[in-house]
Scaffold this active site. Structure first.
Site, PDB file in Angstrom:
ATOM      1  N   LYS A 115       0.846  -1.094   0.073  1.00  0.00           N
ATOM      2  CA  LYS A 115      -0.161   0.129  -0.092  1.00  0.00           C
ATOM      3  C   LYS A 115       0.627   1.269   0.136  1.00  0.00           C
ATOM      4  O   LYS A 115       1.045   1.897   0.981  1.00  0.00           O
ATOM      5  CB  LYS A 115      -1.018   0.194   1.280  1.00  0.00           C
ATOM      6  CG  LYS A 115      -1.995  -0.642   1.001  1.00  0.00           C
ATOM      7  CD  LYS A 115      -3.214  -0.525   2.166  1.00  0.00           C
ATOM      8  CE  LYS A 115      -4.155   0.569   2.161  1.00  0.00           C
ATOM      9  NZ  LYS A 115      -5.166   0.645   1.025  1.00  0.00           N
TER      10      LYS A 115
HETATM   11  N1  PMP Z   1      -7.540  -3.280  -3.273  1.00  0.00           N
HETATM   12  C1  PMP Z   1      -7.013  -1.884  -3.115  1.00  0.00           C
HETATM   13  C2  PMP Z   1      -6.235  -1.314  -4.552  1.00  0.00           C
HETATM   14  C3  PMP Z   1      -7.205  -1.350  -1.794  1.00  0.00           C
HETATM   15  O1  PMP Z   1      -6.672   0.166  -1.760  1.00  0.00           O
HETATM   16  C4  PMP Z   1      -7.760  -1.971  -0.574  1.00  0.00           C
HETATM   17  C5  PMP Z   1      -7.991  -1.151   0.450  1.00  0.00           C
HETATM   18  N2  PMP Z   1      -6.818  -1.316   1.297  1.00  0.00           N
HETATM   19  C6  PMP Z   1      -8.376  -3.102  -0.777  1.00  0.00           C
HETATM   20  C7  PMP Z   1      -8.206  -3.890  -2.110  1.00  0.00           C
HETATM   21  C8  PMP Z   1      -8.994  -3.768   0.125  1.00  0.00           C
HETATM   22  O2  PMP Z   1      -8.021  -4.352   1.202  1.00  0.00           O
HETATM   23  P1  PMP Z   1      -8.467  -4.198   2.826  1.00  0.00           P
HETATM   24  O3  PMP Z   1      -9.587  -5.333   2.704  1.00  0.00           O
HETATM   25  O4  PMP Z   1      -7.172  -4.799   3.297  1.00  0.00           O
HETATM   26  O5  PMP Z   1      -9.055  -3.085   3.211  1.00  0.00           O
END
Ligand code: PMP
Length: 317
Positions: free
Chosen positions: A160
């Site tokens: 991220k």
């Molecule tokens: N894909 C992307 C590109 C994201 O930014 C997120 C949000 N973090 C997710 C998927 C979902 O991840 P999570 O369930 O860990 O929030």
């Protein structure tokens, strides 16, 4: 989109500072080149007070992203975990979003600024469902973006990193300006990857599937929770890549993510998905919401209670 509502304190390099005082210089390196790694976490109200959902997994993902990007975070996992828990408590929050970020500070400029200090900050504020309560209820309308999801040869897609989100911003803005609620991005090879900030799932003939990690999706923590919930409820599941057409012929499609929770997709490029009903999605959505609100004992190990940070250790998580 609702405007950010300030709360009292921000964790800034290990200290709580008033919200308005958590500031950086305009020549902060991470601001110019996107060299920052962040997390998106939620705390939710439960019968035992606010609980952060899968906190340890989120912090581990932050650390893994930093490794891929050669960033040395000057904090341990436990310090960041404690920081998140203490912050929710300090601000007296219940249902809120928690945003840790580590970034390259003011110092050297230029692409390589490996000697710059890495600053850490954590903020928390109240934030409703990202795709809206109505979206969670009735489903949202999506379009396939003309922007491909970042390729693993371009940037590490499992991190991220702020830079990665320029890709999401383009896809999201274009989808909104074309009158849709959200974008679905394909890989450069044409496989379905994910939304601009959510993972995607498909239901066909009773089988639940989601693109593989090698499709370059973010390894979502909600994605992992949905897979666990499906398995526990006897819903057949497989990790499997699919193409655009498979979305048009799906019985159900949904997005999931920390900010978005579980949100049904009602249409893709003006084709109604299935018969407009989402029984499997609804079951998973309800179970997920019950889990994050501490209503299902089996999923309690996923919760870290903010009211008792002193007894929290990573071993117990
Ligand atoms: N894909 C992307 C590109 C994201 O930014 C997120 C949000 N973090 C997710 C998927 C979902 O991840 P999570 O369930 O860990 O929030």
């Amino acid at each position: 989109m609702e405007e950010l509502q300030p709360t009292k304190k921000i964790w800034f390099d290990g200290k709580f500072v008033p919200w308005d005082e958590a500031k950086v210089h305009v020549l902060t390196h991470g601001l110019h080149y996107g060299y920052a790694i962040f997390e998106g976490i939620r705390a939710n109200s439960t019968p035992k007070g606010p609980a952060i959902f899968r906190l340890k997994e989120h912090i581990k993902r932050l650390m893994a992203g930093a490794k891929a990007y050669r960033m040395q975070i000057p904090y341990t996992e436990d310090q960041l975990i404690q920081g998140c828990l203490n912050l929710v408590k300090e601000n007296g929050l219940n249902d809120c979003y928690v945003r840790p970020i580590v970034f390259s500070s003011y110092g050297e400029m230029g692409v390589n600024a490996g000697k710059n200090k890495i600053t850490g900050a954590i903020a928390a504020w109240e934030w409703g469902s990202y795709l809206g309560d109505e979206g969670m209820e009735k489903g949202i309308r999506c379009t396939v973006s003309s922007w491909a999801r970042i390729d693993p040869r371009t940037l590490p897609p499992h991190a991220k990193c702020s830079a990665n989100y320029a890709n999401s911003i383009l896809a999201k803005m274009d989808a909104l300006s074309a009158g849709y609620d959200e974008a679905i991005m394909l890989t450069v090879g044409g496989l379905v990857a994910e939304g601009s900030g959510e993972n995607i799932f498909r239901v066909k003939d009773g089988i639940l599937s989601t693109p593989t990690k090698t499709a370059g999706v973010l390894e979502g923590i909600t994605r992992d929770s949905v897979i666990q919930i499906a398995k526990d409820n006897g819903i057949p599941f497989r990790e499997e890549d699919f193409i655009r057409e498979d979305m048009f012929t799906a019985d159900e499609l949904f997005f999931c993510g920390t900010a978005a929770n579980v949100t049904p997709i009602r249409e893709v490029d003006n084709r109604v998905i299935g018969n407009g009903k989402f029984p499997v999605t609804r079951k998973i959505q309800q179970t997920y919401l019950d889990a994050i609100h501490g209503k299902i004992a089996k999923y309690e190990p996923w919760l870290s209670y903010a009211s008792t940070p002193a007894i929290y250790t990573s071993e117990k998580a």
